[in-house]
Design a protein around this motif. Structure first.
Motif, PDB file in Angstrom:
ATOM      1  N   ALA A  83      -1.773   8.816 -11.849  1.00  0.00           N
ATOM      2  CA  ALA A  83      -2.196   8.009 -10.709  1.00  0.00           C
ATOM      3  C   ALA A  83      -3.702   7.832 -10.640  1.00  0.00           C
ATOM      4  CB  ALA A  83      -1.674   8.629  -9.418  1.00  0.00           C
ATOM      5  N   THR A 109       1.605  -6.148  -5.136  1.00  0.00           N
ATOM      6  CA  THR A 109       1.608  -4.751  -5.581  1.00  0.00           C
ATOM      7  C   THR A 109       1.226  -4.620  -7.045  1.00  0.00           C
ATOM      8  OG1 THR A 109       3.268  -4.112  -3.944  1.00  0.00           O
ATOM      9  CG2 THR A 109       3.075  -2.724  -5.906  1.00  0.00           C
ATOM     10  N   ARG A 159      -1.979   3.044  -8.536  1.00  0.00           N
ATOM     11  CA  ARG A 159      -0.649   3.105  -9.122  1.00  0.00           C
ATOM     12  C   ARG A 159       0.410   2.822  -8.063  1.00  0.00           C
ATOM     13  NH1 ARG A 159       2.155   8.621 -11.406  1.00  0.00           N
ATOM     14  NH2 ARG A 159       3.596   7.680 -12.907  1.00  0.00           N
ATOM     15  N   SER A 187       3.715   3.031  -5.909  1.00  0.00           N
ATOM     16  CA  SER A 187       4.403   4.269  -5.541  1.00  0.00           C
ATOM     17  C   SER A 187       5.687   4.480  -6.309  1.00  0.00           C
ATOM     18  CB  SER A 187       4.701   4.271  -4.043  1.00  0.00           C
ATOM     19  OG  SER A 187       5.501   3.147  -3.688  1.00  0.00           O
ATOM     20  N   ALA A 188       6.244   3.416  -6.850  1.00  0.00           N
ATOM     21  CA  ALA A 188       7.460   3.520  -7.661  1.00  0.00           C
ATOM     22  C   ALA A 188       7.306   2.651  -8.893  1.00  0.00           C
ATOM     23  CB  ALA A 188       8.688   3.097  -6.856  1.00  0.00           C
ATOM     24  N   PRO A 244      10.773   6.876  -8.625  1.00  0.00           N
ATOM     25  CA  PRO A 244       9.530   7.595  -8.338  1.00  0.00           C
ATOM     26  C   PRO A 244       9.241   8.736  -9.303  1.00  0.00           C
ATOM     27  CG  PRO A 244      11.258   8.333  -6.875  1.00  0.00           C
ATOM     28  CD  PRO A 244      11.852   7.232  -7.698  1.00  0.00           C
TER      29      PRO A 244
END
Length: 512
Positions: free
Chosen positions: A377, A458, A465, A467-468, A474
Motif C-alpha cells: 500500500a 478509484t 492503493r 481497498s480491494a 481484500p
C-alpha cells in the motif's frame, strides 16, 4: 473568409433614431499555431492544416549516417495562413509550396519547429503540395538534448515515442493528424530498409544500391511511422488470411535469435486471437523487427520492433501480444491527447492477461490478484494516476500495470458480454481516428447501462492503493499460484524530459 460586423445606434437632434450601417472587414491571414494543443507536449503538432499523405523519398548511407532526400506532403488548410509550421530538426535545403519556392527558417526558441512562409498567403480549405528537400546526419541532431535516431553498427533505427519523425521527415507530429504514407529509402545492397505497410517493390537505379518502397494505406500517426536500416535477414510470406507478413531479424541477436523468431513468427496467431477480443484486424499487413540495439519494444503500425533481450529466456508471446494489441489500441484508435495514454497501455497490457487465459498460464483473475498484491500500500506505484499520469510519468510502470488492473475492474463490474461489446464497439466506431478517455468512459456506461464513475475514479484518478483488488478481494494470494506470462519481461521505462522510450528493458519489474 471571415468578416466582422459592427452595429451602433444614435439619436439625431431631430429625435429620429438611425442605425449605423454594418461594415465588413476581412481579417488578415495569420500564422498557423506551433502546436496541436496537447496539454503534455504543447509544441507537438501544428495548427492551420491537416495532412492526408506523406511521400518520404530518401537515400541513406550507413557508413557515414548521411540521410538525404525529399518529403512531399499533401494537405489542406483549415484556416487562412500567412505561414505554417512543420515539426522537423534536420537541415533543410529548400521548401516549395504548390510548386512555388517558399521562405523557411527554424524557430530560434525551438529548433524542431520549421516555419514555412509561402510567397502568397494561403486561403482556407486550400489544397497544398509541400515539398521539403533536406540532408543531414541525424545522429548528430539533438532536440531538447535528445535524439530519437539510433545509429547502429550497420545502419540506424528511427523508432521512439512520443516522437521520432523530426529526425527523418518533416511532419505535423501529433496522433490527431494521421495520414497515409509512401516511404522509399535507397540503401547499399548489403543493407535492408524496413518500414510500415506493404513492401510494394525493390528497385535498382545504380550499381551497389537498392531502393525499398513501402506503402501504408490506412491512417497512421507520425510516431508509429518507422525506419530500420541494417543487415537484416528479411522473411516474406503471407498470413492464413492472405495478408503480407514481413519480418526482419538482425543476425547479431546471437543466442536470442531463435527465440525471437519463435515468437515474432507467431504474430498471425496472435492477431487471430486478438480479433476474438477486439474485432477485425484494422490494417493491410503484419510483421515485426528484432534488433539488439533498441532497449524497448514499440508498436509501429503493422510492424512492431522488439529488442532482442525480450527473448533472452526463450519465446515471449507476452510482448508479441502486447505490441500487436496496440494495433487496435493506440494505432487504429489513437489517443486524442498524450494524457490519454491509458487507452493505449492499459489495454495492451490487459491483452497479456487475456492471452494467459487462452494459453492456460493463469486466468485474468489470478494475474490481477497477484499483481495487486505485488505492490504494498505504501509503494510509490500507487501514487501515479493512469488516467492522468503527467508527462513525467507517462510511461511509468503504473500506467501499464495499474492500467491493466483498471481494465480488469471494468470487466468484473460490467460482465463478460458487455465488456467485450465495449471493446469491439470502441474499435468499430473509432477505427482510423483518435479518441479520448472521456469518450471511452461514456461508451462503457452506455453499453453496460451502469454508472461507472466511482470505478474509474478509484482506479484511474485516485492516488493510493484501492481497498480491494479488481476482483473485489481484500486479501492476498500466494505468488506460487500464479505464473506471470512475460518471463524476463522489461522494467520501468526510461524517463526523459520530453521523449520516452517505452517498454524498456531495465530489470525484472512487471513489464511489457
Amino acid at each position: 473568409m471571415r468578416s466582422t460586423t459592427r452595429a451602433g445606434s444614435g439619436v439625431l437632434a431631430t429625435g429620429m433614431a438611425v442605425v449605423l450601417l454594418s461594415t465588413s472587414a476581412s481579417a488578415a491571414p495569420g500564422p498557423g499555431a506551433p502546436g496541436a494543443g496537447d496539454v503534455y507536449y504543447p509544441g507537438a503538432g501544428n495548427g492551420g492544416y491537416d495532412v492526408s499523405h506523406y511521400d518520404v523519398r530518401l537515400t541513406y548511407q550507413p557508413d557515414t549516417d548521411e540521410l538525404a532526400g525529399t518529403t512531399t506532403i499533401l494537405a489542406n488548410t483549415t484556416q487562412e495562413l500567412s505561414s505554417f509550421n512543420l515539426d522537423f530538426g534536420l537541415k533543410v535545403n529548400s521548401v516549395r509550396v504548390n510548386n512555388v519556392p517558399a521562405d523557411f527558417a527554424n524557430d530560434a526558441a525551438d529548433p524542431s519547429e520549421l516555419v514555412v512562409t509561402p510567397k502568397n498567403a494561403l486561403a482556407a480549405d486550400q489544397f497544398l503540395t509541400i515539398a521539403v528537400e533536406y540532408a543531414d546526419t541525424p545522429s548528430k541532431v539533438e532536440i531538447d538534448g535528445l535524439t530519437a535516431w539510433k545509429k547502429t553498427p550497420d545502419g540506424a533505427l528511427a523508432v521512439d515515442e512520443p516522437t521520432s519523425s523530426e529526425w527523418w521527415f518533416p511532419a505535423n507530429d501529433h496522433p490527431t493528424d494521421k495520414a497515409t504514407y509512401d516511404v522509399s529509402v535507397e540503401v547499399p545492397d548489403d543493407a535492408a530498409a524496413i518500414s510500415n505497410g506493404n513492401l510494394v517493390r525493390k528497385t535498382k537505379q545504380r550499381e551497389g544500391w537498392t531502393r525499398w518502397n513501402w506503402r501504408s494505406t490506412q491512417p497512421q500517426a507520425t510516431y508509429l511511422t518507422f525506419l530500420a536500416v541494417g543487415a537484416f535477414e528479411v522473411l516474406e510470406s503471407t498470413t492464413p488470411d492472405g495478408q503480407p507478413f514481413i519480418t526482419a531479424y538482425d543476425p547479431t541477436l546471437g543466442p536470442n535469435l531463435p527465440a525471437a523468431k519463435g515468437s515474432i513468427e507467431r504474430t498471425p496467431e496472435a492477431v487471430e486471437f486478438l480479433e476474438t477480443a477486439f474485432g477485425p484486424y484494422p490494417f493491410e499487413a503484419q510483421g515485426g523487427v528484432a534488433t539488439p540495439h533498441l532497449g524497448f519494444a514499440l508498436e509501429n503500425q503493422t510492424r512492431s520492433v522488439y529488442d532482442g533481450e525480450f527473448f533472452k529466456s526463450g519465446t515471449n508471446m507476452s510482448v508479441v501480444i502486447h505490441e500487436n494489441a496496440h494495433q487496435w489500441f493506440g494505432d487504429s484508435v489513437s489517443l486524442g491527447q498524450w494524457r490519454d495514454i491509458w487507452l493505449n497501455e492499459g489495454f495492451a497490457t490487459y491483452a497479456e492477461f487475456l492471452w494467459s487465459e487462452h494459453a492456460g498460464e493463469g486466468t485474468a483473475d489470478e494475474l490481477a490478484e497477484y499483481l495487486y498484491n505485488s505492490y504494498p500500500a505504501d509503494d510509490p506505484f500507487w501514487q501515479v494516476l493512469p488516467g492522468d499520469p503527467g508527462a513525467e510519468n507517462q510511461f511509468d510502470g503504473a500506467v501499464y500495470d495499474r492500467g491493466a488492473l483498471a481494465v480488469h475492474a471494468l470487466r468484473k463490474a460490467v460482465g463478460e458480454e458487455a465488456f467485450f461489446e465495449i471493446l469491439k464497439t470502441w474499435q468499430e466506431q473509432k477505427k482510423g481516428g483518435h479518441a479520448t478517455l472521456d469518450e471511452f468512459i461514456a461508451l462503457s456506461e452506455k453499453i453496460s447501462g451502469k454508472p461507472l464513475f466511482d470505478l474509474y475514479q478509484t482506479w484511474l484518478f485516485t492516488k493510493g492503493r484501492p481497498s480491494a483488488s479488481p476482483n473485489g478481494q481484500p486479501s492476498a494470494v500466494s505468488a506460487a499460484n500464479v505464473a506471470r506470462a512475460a518471463d524476463g519481461a522489461p522494467a520501468e521505462p526510461k524517463s526523459y524530459p520530453r521523449m520516452r522510450s517505452t517498454h524498456a528493458l531495465l530489470g525484472a519489474h512487471h513489464g511489457h
